[in-house]
Design a protein around this motif. Structure first.
Motif, short mmCIF file in Angstrom:
data_model
loop_
_atom_site.label_atom_id
_atom_site.label_comp_id
_atom_site.label_asym_id
_atom_site.label_seq_id
_atom_site.Cartn_x
_atom_site.Cartn_y
_atom_site.Cartn_z
N GLU A 293 0.73 -1.19 -0.15
CA GLU A 293 0.25 -0.36 0.21
C GLU A 293 0.62 1.21 0.03
O GLU A 293 0.32 2.34 -0.25
CB GLU A 293 -1.07 0.56 1.46
CG GLU A 293 -0.65 0.55 2.64
CD GLU A 293 0.50 -1.34 2.49
OE1 GLU A 293 1.02 -0.60 3.95
OE2 GLU A 293 0.21 -2.15 2.56
N MET A 294 2.33 1.14 0.21
CA MET A 294 3.22 2.21 0.36
C MET A 294 3.90 2.42 -0.05
O MET A 294 4.61 1.03 -0.54
CB MET A 294 2.86 3.27 1.57
CG MET A 294 3.66 2.13 2.84
SD MET A 294 3.60 2.05 4.58
CE MET A 294 4.80 3.62 4.54
N VAL A 295 5.33 3.39 -0.45
CA VAL A 295 6.71 3.21 -0.49
C VAL A 295 7.27 4.26 1.07
O VAL A 295 7.54 5.30 0.46
CB VAL A 295 6.99 4.05 -2.00
CG1 VAL A 295 8.60 3.94 -1.83
CG2 VAL A 295 6.17 3.17 -3.26
N PRO A 296 7.75 3.10 1.00
CA PRO A 296 8.69 3.64 3.10
C PRO A 296 9.61 5.25 2.12
O PRO A 296 10.19 4.57 0.89
CB PRO A 296 8.99 3.35 3.08
CG PRO A 296 7.90 1.43 3.31
CD PRO A 296 7.84 1.38 1.11
N SER A 297 9.52 5.77 3.37
CA SER A 297 10.75 7.26 2.88
C SER A 297 11.36 6.88 3.08
O SER A 297 13.01 7.64 2.21
CB SER A 297 10.22 8.27 3.92
OG SER A 297 10.39 8.06 5.15
N ASN B 267 1.37 -1.98 -6.20
CA ASN B 267 1.15 -1.63 -5.29
C ASN B 267 0.54 -0.33 -5.16
O ASN B 267 1.18 1.00 -6.26
CB ASN B 267 2.90 -0.63 -5.37
CG ASN B 267 3.33 0.31 -4.02
OD1 ASN B 267 3.19 1.39 -3.84
ND2 ASN B 267 3.78 -0.38 -2.51
N ARG C 217 0.54 2.85 -3.69
CA ARG C 217 1.20 4.11 -4.08
C ARG C 217 1.47 4.39 -5.74
O ARG C 217 2.29 5.69 -6.28
CB ARG C 217 2.05 4.34 -2.54
CG ARG C 217 2.74 5.83 -2.93
CD ARG C 217 1.89 6.82 -3.10
NE ARG C 217 3.20 8.17 -2.87
CZ ARG C 217 3.58 8.52 -1.95
NH1 ARG C 217 4.29 7.74 -0.67
NH2 ARG C 217 4.10 9.72 -2.22
N PHE D 279 -5.55 8.32 -5.83
CA PHE D 279 -4.55 7.40 -4.88
C PHE D 279 -6.09 6.05 -4.67
O PHE D 279 -7.10 6.30 -4.17
CB PHE D 279 -3.98 7.97 -3.22
CG PHE D 279 -3.73 6.15 -3.21
CD1 PHE D 279 -4.36 5.83 -1.57
CD2 PHE D 279 -2.27 6.16 -3.47
CE1 PHE D 279 -3.18 5.17 -1.26
CE2 PHE D 279 -1.33 5.55 -2.39
CZ PHE D 279 -1.99 4.56 -1.91
#
Length: 257
Positions: free
Chosen positions: A116-120, A144, A146, A254
């Motif tokens: 669900e995301m792309v970590p920073s 993914n 995001r 999104f």
């Protein structure tokens, strides 16, 4: 397509290691399905370092040896190599000695992002891996949420030298039209370089490699031939050339697939 020609670099075929297969019998069934789909070589990639599964390198190696012996005993013409699908987290660099590459020399590493995301901290992990001569290969970016919403994220990752793997069932539409559209767009933009099955003993998680290569053929531009060669090159630790990449469509709403 010639039988037993295809190389699958992402597959959860080993029994009882993760959510891929609950038993040896089911894994044998998967193996027969793979052969019927034209696959001759599989990189077995059980989940590692995610919230549910830890599969150390030595354990995977032993599991592959045992499973290969069973395939040989049954006369199933399929070659299995050991690997891992490594979940992105902050402990990757500290645990490099326990990580298996797509190739034996660990020039390429199959890296899974959260769905669900792309970590920073992804950029920092990429930098740390690249500085050690390791190229991350992002698994199924088209799934993914995001990246679906902001596909230019993948463009920026590939600009950093990252490679990416699209899922066969994404290309054929199993995950729905949005994922299929994203997958095809990433192919056309040069942002994915290889197709793999990510097969499990689960509903809608079949191999579909022959169908996916037909989709690539229908898209033209030698995609099918290039992706087949890239799969072999990744497994052998050879260079994979990324020529022209394009910025994909603009940001859209999104949403989870």
């Amino acid at each position: 397509m010639k039988k037993n020609k295809l190389v699958d670099i992402h597959c959860h075929i080993l029994p009882r290691l993760d959510d891929g297969s609950p038993s040896l019998a089911k894994s044998i069934e998967l193996a027969r399905q793979a052969v019927a789909d034209g696959i001759g070589t599989i990189l077995a990639t059980p989940h590692h370092m995610d919230r549910h599964y830890t599969n150390h390198a030595l354990s995977v190696q032993k599991a592959v040896e045992s499973f290969q012996a069973e395939l040989d005993r049954r006369g199933i013409d399929l070659q299995i190599f050991p690997g891992q699908e490594i979940h992105l987290n902050g402990e990757i660099i500290a645990n490099l000695d326990d990580l298996m590459g797509i190739d034996e020399g660990r020039k390429y590493l199959l890296l899974e992002l959260p769905h669900e995301m792309v970590p920073s901290y992804l950029d920092e992990i990429i930098f740390q891996l690249n500085s050690r001569g390791i190229t991350p290969v992002i698994a199924h970016p088209e799934r993914n949420a995001r990246i679906i919403a902001e596909p230019e994220i993948l463009y920026n990752l590939v600009k950093q030298g990252v490679l990416a793997q699209v899922t066969a069932t994404s290309l054929v539409g199993t995950f729905g039209k949005q994922v299929q559209k994203t997958a095809k767009e990433f192919v056309k933009c040069g942002l994915v370089q290889v197709v793999a099955s990510d097969a499990h003993v689960l509903k809608n998680r079949e191999f579909s490699m022959t169908k996916a290569y037909q989709v690539l053929t229908d898209m033209g531009s030698n995609y099918s031939e290039n992706f087949q060669q890239n799969a072999r090159d990744l497994l052998n630790g050879d260079d994979v050339s990324v020529e022209v990449i394009k910025i994909p469509r603009k940001k859209r709403k999104f949403g989870l697939f």
